[in-house]
Design a protein around this motif. Sequence first.
Motif, PDB file in Angstrom:
ATOM      1  N   LEU A 146       0.793  -1.225   0.000  1.00 29.82           N
ATOM      2  CA  LEU A 146       0.000   0.000   0.000  1.00 29.82           C
ATOM      3  C   LEU A 146       0.825   1.274   0.000  1.00 29.82           C
ATOM      4  O   LEU A 146       0.304   2.348  -0.317  1.00 29.82           O
ATOM      5  N   SER A 147       2.094   1.192   0.370  1.00 31.55           N
ATOM      6  CA  SER A 147       2.926   2.389   0.386  1.00 31.55           C
ATOM      7  C   SER A 147       4.303   2.040  -0.150  1.00 31.55           C
ATOM      8  O   SER A 147       4.792   0.922   0.041  1.00 31.55           O
ATOM      9  N   PRO A 148       4.948   2.993  -0.819  1.00 29.60           N
ATOM     10  CA  PRO A 148       6.182   2.673  -1.543  1.00 29.60           C
ATOM     11  C   PRO A 148       7.431   2.927  -0.717  1.00 29.60           C
ATOM     12  O   PRO A 148       7.437   3.681   0.251  1.00 29.60           O
ATOM     13  N   VAL A 149       8.504   2.286  -1.136  1.00 35.38           N
ATOM     14  CA  VAL A 149       9.850   2.650  -0.700  1.00 35.38           C
ATOM     15  C   VAL A 149      10.303   3.803  -1.599  1.00 35.38           C
ATOM     16  O   VAL A 149      10.151   3.736  -2.822  1.00 35.38           O
ATOM     17  N   LEU A 150      10.820   4.868  -1.000  1.00 31.51           N
ATOM     18  CA  LEU A 150      11.313   6.008  -1.781  1.00 31.51           C
ATOM     19  C   LEU A 150      12.791   5.778  -2.081  1.00 31.51           C
ATOM     20  O   LEU A 150      13.611   5.670  -1.173  1.00 31.51           O
ATOM     21  N   LEU A 151      13.122   5.688  -3.369  1.00 32.07           N
ATOM     22  CA  LEU A 151      14.481   5.409  -3.804  1.00 32.07           C
ATOM     23  C   LEU A 151      15.045   6.616  -4.544  1.00 32.07           C
ATOM     24  O   LEU A 151      14.377   7.198  -5.412  1.00 32.07           O
ATOM     25  N   LEU A 152      16.265   6.968  -4.230  1.00 25.40           N
ATOM     26  CA  LEU A 152      16.951   8.102  -4.842  1.00 25.40           C
ATOM     27  C   LEU A 152      17.891   7.591  -5.929  1.00 25.40           C
ATOM     28  O   LEU A 152      18.826   6.834  -5.644  1.00 25.40           O
ATOM     29  N   GLN A 153      17.632   7.976  -7.180  1.00 24.60           N
ATOM     30  CA  GLN A 153      18.475   7.562  -8.295  1.00 24.60           C
ATOM     31  C   GLN A 153      19.735   8.431  -8.315  1.00 24.60           C
ATOM     32  O   GLN A 153      19.676   9.627  -8.553  1.00 24.60           O
ATOM     33  N   THR A 154      20.883   7.820  -8.031  1.00 18.42           N
ATOM     34  CA  THR A 154      22.128   8.580  -7.929  1.00 18.42           C
ATOM     35  C   THR A 154      22.944   8.545  -9.209  1.00 18.42           C
ATOM     36  O   THR A 154      23.713   9.459  -9.488  1.00 18.42           O
ATOM     37  N   GLY A 155      22.785   7.492 -10.012  1.00 19.09           N
ATOM     38  CA  GLY A 155      23.613   7.349 -11.199  1.00 19.09           C
ATOM     39  C   GLY A 155      23.131   8.175 -12.378  1.00 19.09           C
ATOM     40  O   GLY A 155      23.932   8.773 -13.104  1.00 19.09           O
ATOM     41  N   ARG A 156      21.807   8.222 -12.582  1.00 19.04           N
ATOM     42  CA  ARG A 156      21.232   8.921 -13.733  1.00 19.04           C
ATOM     43  C   ARG A 156      20.158   9.901 -13.277  1.00 19.04           C
ATOM     44  O   ARG A 156      19.168  10.145 -13.970  1.00 19.04           O
ATOM     45  N   GLY A 157      20.383  10.484 -12.096  1.00 21.73           N
ATOM     46  CA  GLY A 157      19.367  11.331 -11.484  1.00 21.73           C
ATOM     47  C   GLY A 157      19.010  12.560 -12.298  1.00 21.73           C
ATOM     48  O   GLY A 157      17.819  12.907 -12.439  1.00 21.73           O
ATOM     49  N   ASP A 158      19.997  13.262 -12.848  1.00 29.47           N
ATOM     50  CA  ASP A 158      19.713  14.487 -13.611  1.00 29.47           C
ATOM     51  C   ASP A 158      18.914  14.174 -14.869  1.00 29.47           C
ATOM     52  O   ASP A 158      17.935  14.859 -15.192  1.00 29.47           O
ATOM     53  N   GLU A 159      19.322  13.123 -15.573  1.00 31.26           N
ATOM     54  CA  GLU A 159      18.613  12.739 -16.795  1.00 31.26           C
ATOM     55  C   GLU A 159      17.193  12.285 -16.481  1.00 31.26           C
ATOM     56  O   GLU A 159      16.234  12.640 -17.194  1.00 31.26           O
ATOM     57  N   LEU A 160      17.043  11.512 -15.427  1.00 36.09           N
ATOM     58  CA  LEU A 160      15.710  11.065 -15.029  1.00 36.09           C
ATOM     59  C   LEU A 160      14.830  12.244 -14.648  1.00 36.09           C
ATOM     60  O   LEU A 160      13.639  12.299 -15.005  1.00 36.09           O
TER      61      LEU A 160
END
Length: 398
Positions: A146-160
């Motif tokens: 019912l609720s998500p894990v919040l994941l931080l994209q570090t490798g392609r964060g700017d492009e994402l």
Amino acid sequence: MTVAHPIPRAWISAANTGAQNYDEFADDAEITAIIAANPASSLAIEMPHLAPGSLGQTFTEALPDAAARLAAQQERGDYTSAEQVAVLYRITAPGEQPAVGLWTMVDTDQISTSADEPGLVIRNEDVFLAKVRERVALAGTVNTLLSPVLLLQTGRGDELHETLLAATEAAGEPDATDSDQSGRTHHVWVLPAGKQQDELLALAGGGELVVADGNHRSLAAQSGGLSRFLAVVTTPASIAIQPYNRLISELPAPPGELVERLTAAGATVTDLPRPPRIPAKGTIELYVDGHTYAVQLPADPNVPDVENLDHARVERVLLGQVLGLDPGDKRVSYVGGDYSADWLRSEVDEARSELAVLIAPVTVDDFVTVNLQRQKLPRKSTWFTPKARGGLVLSQLS
């Protein structure tokens, strides 16, 4: 290769089901009040023993009520179903840059908790095992996340980030909209199978992902034997780290002894003639019995740097040595950045707690350094904002 995948069967909010995540509250009574005001809130399923109709039951005893509530909501149309989808996510507020993310399923076997454990998902924080067991039991009973894990994209964060901004701006009318307690507006758009979904999933899962929120939920996925877990993959440009403070409801010794005990433990204590406030890094502030103290807790030169961060010193010196409390003691409440220094002071002044502990937020530099070293932060030390909203997108387990 990507570790992010479509949600096989998603349930998208079609009513007022959105809610703060179950672990964002300083007081259980707040959860009961929210459910009473809005019975459709996903908190009635996430924390079934705190729903007005189930009060007095334990979490385990109330699990059948959680399953019945979810089934009833799905039957009456509070959620609509969709298959093999990712979900675009945007959070907006006046004066803030938009935060963006992608709801997806992420491979559980990619979770890494140490330098010698391979994987693209880095879990960085110690957890309370009792909370993990509750999440495992809930998922097993309702067959749904019912609720998500919040994941931080570090490798392609700017492009994402740029790609998600463009996608949400072009997406048209959202499939669901919700407002939270801080005045932020949450929008979601269902993204069906196709080229755009493939591109976004490749970006979301194409680099190292750091658990920014949901350490307990990620471990519950491992403990429960789930091959994938529900996540929102977000970007560094979308988040900030706020303070994560503590309240002690009952001191094991008279308040007047606190300064003496701190000094004996090697701390430097200064009486401040003002109300408490969030301190600078390296100092904590305590509010007790109408007094504010600035405290520098002693470091231990024989431990890694992460164990000398302010939150670690609070856990080791203040809670352990001075107060004789385990971090999981029921007298210790973990209070996130949504609650102000004035609110913490009022909890002590109105005798709902005896001690407020105010701690500087972990810096982004410290957070990144700890994660790259595959070390763990102390429990409840990073309060990321904005938070992903629970109850907006659910994932049914096969």
